[in-house]
Enzyme design. Sequence first.
Site, PDB file in Angstrom:
ATOM      1  N   HIS A  68     -13.771  57.943  -3.830  1.00 17.51           N
ATOM      2  CA  HIS A  68     -13.784  56.611  -3.196  1.00 17.51           C
ATOM      3  C   HIS A  68     -12.710  56.496  -2.108  1.00 17.51           C
ATOM      4  O   HIS A  68     -12.083  55.446  -1.943  1.00 17.51           O
ATOM      5  CB  HIS A  68     -13.569  55.501  -4.235  1.00 17.51           C
ATOM      6  CG  HIS A  68     -14.657  55.394  -5.260  1.00 17.51           C
ATOM      7  ND1 HIS A  68     -15.730  54.546  -5.144  1.00 17.51           N
ATOM      8  CD2 HIS A  68     -14.845  56.054  -6.429  1.00 17.51           C
ATOM      9  CE1 HIS A  68     -16.517  54.667  -6.201  1.00 17.51           C
ATOM     10  NE2 HIS A  68     -16.012  55.585  -6.994  1.00 17.51           N
ATOM     11  N   ASN A 141     -19.671  49.949  -9.578  1.00 18.10           N
ATOM     12  CA  ASN A 141     -20.431  50.643  -8.547  1.00 18.10           C
ATOM     13  C   ASN A 141     -21.669  49.830  -8.189  1.00 18.10           C
ATOM     14  O   ASN A 141     -21.985  48.847  -8.849  1.00 18.10           O
ATOM     15  CB  ASN A 141     -20.881  52.019  -9.057  1.00 18.10           C
ATOM     16  CG  ASN A 141     -19.770  53.065  -8.975  1.00 18.10           C
ATOM     17  OD1 ASN A 141     -18.812  52.924  -8.215  1.00 18.10           O
ATOM     18  ND2 ASN A 141     -19.906  54.113  -9.761  1.00 18.10           N
TER      19      ASN A 141
HETATM   20 FE1  HDD Z   1     -13.694  55.801 -10.869  1.00 19.80          FE
HETATM   21  C1  HDD Z   1     -11.765  55.232  -8.150  1.00 19.80           C
HETATM   22  C2  HDD Z   1     -15.800  53.246  -9.929  1.00 19.80           C
HETATM   23  C3  HDD Z   1     -15.821  56.589 -13.448  1.00 19.80           C
HETATM   24  C4  HDD Z   1     -11.437  57.993 -12.042  1.00 19.80           C
HETATM   25  N1  HDD Z   1     -13.779  54.507  -9.323  1.00 19.80           N
HETATM   26  C5  HDD Z   1     -12.872  54.418  -8.313  1.00 19.80           C
HETATM   27  C6  HDD Z   1     -13.228  53.343  -7.436  1.00 19.80           C
HETATM   28  C7  HDD Z   1     -14.369  52.793  -7.933  1.00 19.80           C
HETATM   29  C8  HDD Z   1     -14.711  53.520  -9.125  1.00 19.80           C
HETATM   30  C9  HDD Z   1     -15.133  51.631  -7.343  1.00 19.80           C
HETATM   31  C10 HDD Z   1     -12.483  52.940  -6.176  1.00 19.80           C
HETATM   32  C11 HDD Z   1     -11.537  51.821  -6.452  1.00 19.80           C
HETATM   33  C12 HDD Z   1     -10.860  51.394  -5.169  1.00 19.80           C
HETATM   34  O1  HDD Z   1     -11.551  50.811  -4.312  1.00 19.80           O
HETATM   35  O2  HDD Z   1      -9.676  51.676  -5.042  1.00 19.80           O
HETATM   36  N2  HDD Z   1     -15.499  55.123 -11.503  1.00 19.80           N
HETATM   37  C13 HDD Z   1     -16.138  53.988 -11.052  1.00 19.80           C
HETATM   38  C14 HDD Z   1     -17.234  53.670 -11.936  1.00 19.80           C
HETATM   39  C15 HDD Z   1     -17.242  54.624 -12.911  1.00 19.80           C
HETATM   40  C16 HDD Z   1     -16.152  55.519 -12.644  1.00 19.80           C
HETATM   41  C17 HDD Z   1     -18.161  52.490 -11.779  1.00 19.80           C
HETATM   42  C18 HDD Z   1     -18.153  54.770 -14.085  1.00 19.80           C
HETATM   43  C19 HDD Z   1     -18.671  53.787 -14.713  1.00 19.80           C
HETATM   44  N3  HDD Z   1     -13.664  57.087 -12.424  1.00 19.80           N
HETATM   45  C20 HDD Z   1     -14.613  57.241 -13.405  1.00 19.80           C
HETATM   46  C21 HDD Z   1     -14.133  58.151 -14.415  1.00 19.80           C
HETATM   47  C22 HDD Z   1     -12.871  58.531 -14.035  1.00 19.80           C
HETATM   48  C23 HDD Z   1     -12.606  57.864 -12.777  1.00 19.80           C
HETATM   49  C24 HDD Z   1     -14.904  58.562 -15.647  1.00 19.80           C
HETATM   50  C25 HDD Z   1     -11.907  59.466 -14.707  1.00 19.80           C
HETATM   51  C26 HDD Z   1     -11.882  59.710 -15.979  1.00 19.80           C
HETATM   52  N4  HDD Z   1     -11.963  56.563 -10.158  1.00 19.80           N
HETATM   53  C27 HDD Z   1     -11.169  57.422 -10.838  1.00 19.80           C
HETATM   54  C28 HDD Z   1      -9.860  57.705 -10.145  1.00 19.80           C
HETATM   55  C29 HDD Z   1      -9.947  56.764  -8.907  1.00 19.80           C
HETATM   56  C30 HDD Z   1     -11.319  56.154  -9.046  1.00 19.80           C
HETATM   57  C31 HDD Z   1      -9.597  59.130  -9.898  1.00 19.80           C
HETATM   58  C32 HDD Z   1      -9.658  57.361  -7.542  1.00 19.80           C
HETATM   59  C33 HDD Z   1      -8.740  56.426  -6.844  1.00 19.80           C
HETATM   60  C34 HDD Z   1      -8.395  55.433  -7.848  1.00 19.80           C
HETATM   61  O3  HDD Z   1      -9.004  55.731  -9.024  1.00 19.80           O
HETATM   62  O4  HDD Z   1      -7.646  54.491  -7.704  1.00 19.80           O
HETATM   63  O5  HDD Z   1      -8.792  57.404 -10.958  1.00 19.80           O
END
Ligand code: HDD
Length: 681
Positions: A68, A141
């Site tokens: 993202h 999402n």
């Molecule tokens: Fe995630 C970012 C949505 C599963 C780990 N995720 C991130 C963002 C969104 C989502 C919208 C961007 C937020 C922003 O605008 O800063 N992610 C989801 C959804 C998931 C999902 C809807 C499943 C239902 N994500 C998911 C899992 C993991 C992560 C299973 C790790 C175990 N996601 C992350 C992250 C991020 C992220 C690596 C990257 C940047 C951040 O968090 O702040 O931690």
Amino acid sequence: MTSKDRQLAGSRRPFGAGALTTDQGTPVDDTDNSLRAGARGPTLLEDFHLREKLMRFDHERIPERVVHARGAGAHGYFQVYEPLDEYTTADFLTDPDARTPVFARFSTVQGSRGSSDTARDVRGFAVKFYTRQGNFDLVGNNMPVFFIQDGMKFPDLVHALKPEPHHEMPQASSAHDAFWDFVTLQPETMHHVIWLMSDRALPRSYRMMQGFGVHTFRLVNGHGRSTFVKFHWTPVLGTHSLVFDEAQLISGRDPDFNRRDLWDAIEAGQFPSWELGLQLIPEERAFELDDIDVLDPTKLIPEELVPVTPVGRLTLDRNPDNFFAETEQVAFCVGNVVPGIDFTDDPLLQARLFSYMDTQLTRLGGPNFAQLPINRPLAPVRNHQQDGAHQSAVPVGRANYHPNYLNGTPTGGPGFRSYPEHVEGPKERKRSETFAEHYWQATLFWNSMTSWEQEHIIAAYRYELGKVALPIRVRAVEHLNRIDYDLAVSVARGIGVEEPVKSVDNHGRSSPALSQAHREGVEASPRTRRIAVLVADGADARVLALLRDACTAAGASADLLAPFDGSVTGSDGVPVEVTRAIATTSSVLYDAVVVPSAAADLSVDGAAVHFAAEAYKHGKPVAAFGSGLGVLQRAQIPLTTAEADPALIVEEEFTPEFPQTLLTAVAAHRNFDRDVSAIPA
Ligand code: HDD
């Protein structure tokens, strides 16, 4: 202005006139020349202004989000319609008078920060609510399900999806071996993959896409009763998509297409808005839902089983002051909940509770990221957390521990209390049997599509799989065969794979709400749509004005595009100012095209003809009258089909009804039922 806006106002530091200073506030008299020993001599190390300026520049970048990375954000507010005390104690959901400030960020998933907006991809839909009880982050999402069931697989999924490690290609695309290798070996991904192959992966606008909390969460009321809940955002402007060819072209023409659209709409006062809906499931009903385990994030709960109850509205009404300070530094953490909202044992959600807080340490450089202006809660913060990089508060007092009597101890009040769910079980690395079925809902999705949606899905599978190694293609077709035989055969034919033998019967069930053609309860409106009017010398200025006024009155806009910038000469000899030259834009940046009559023959202008052909090919409303019809003919648009095609409007001359007919077609978005296979665009 919300209370968050007022809080942020204290952090504003306007650019502008006044004495230029260093970071220390020391006035600087020259920021164009470094300090030298003689005009042609060496630069002196003592030049503190040069050193500071370069030091600051050298460190402007922070690590982009690991997923993202590319996004756009906006401020706004949320208001609940009726008190939801029956389900939750969350203050912002129980007080209809409370206008809770929010910051929302929309994003693509795969591409880096500098990639393009319109890649085929899932879109993030993250909302931070600055409630009176602390921040609540709903990090969702635009698709209601996820690829995997357990956060343990997230690094594998993302490694496979992102550019391959040896050459860092391809950028912002799932059409490569690694992604399809992974998903075809991990069948739980199949449901989300078919969503990814659908038009949902190509939103026309962030303002026109749904959002989903994906997981089942828990609401807890004042009596401690818990209700399972799924969060839904429904855009007031309806859910609409681009087509893939168009999306790919936009990537070149305007890689900021979705970001610009959001920004421009807010600047124009056309504030995007979504309705929050809840699917509420009493705990005791959780196992009556067609064998769906509410803890499995690869499954949705069809609206026909549990309706979505509208409960409130989100409106975005202010663009950020500064992209980096706000949109880049906003730190969403799934663990940020408020009293009355709690988690469930969904293993994907549980992993997320760790990951989001953890990632901010690297991204934002330390544990004090909650103090950044965009992340600061409105609710007072009182605890003994201290120190660390970038501490920007000045804690006052002697006692930095709990309990104490020296300063007085913060008291525990009616605060967040975890729902006392009863749990027991052996420690084991094991998936629940109730998570084992992976194809039923992919079939449900497929069955719920209109024929044009199905065609787009087939084309997407063919495109993506057509770029991967043969053994992976074969495996993919085997999975598709378990979703739907006809789908598998159609895809196989397109990618040179032998047609499979039918393995299972399609269960025949569908859920109409999954189709984007399902517009129940959504007002079809041309609001904020962009209409291109191709003009040439000799156009009737009065008619052009009527057309533009009608578009503006309906909340749409009409740009006059001509072979050259500047003006065209109207039929009365008076110049008519054009918006821009055709060469500087493209049909893919508009929702519809009109070719009015003009003395000069636009049908000899290849760019104009291509413009019309391409718009037609992408299902857009195409309208012409008088000599404008010549452009459509040259574009090989079959004018004789106009009777059966509400988005093809052809008239001998301008009529008073013409603008309204056009706007009705624009409100309907596209006509994807056209046969466009022969259109040379
Ligand atoms: Fe995630 C970012 C949505 C599963 C780990 N995720 C991130 C963002 C969104 C989502 C919208 C961007 C937020 C922003 O605008 O800063 N992610 C989801 C959804 C998931 C999902 C809807 C499943 C239902 N994500 C998911 C899992 C993991 C992560 C299973 C790790 C175990 N996601 C992350 C992250 C991020 C992220 C690596 C990257 C940047 C951040 O968090 O702040 O931690």
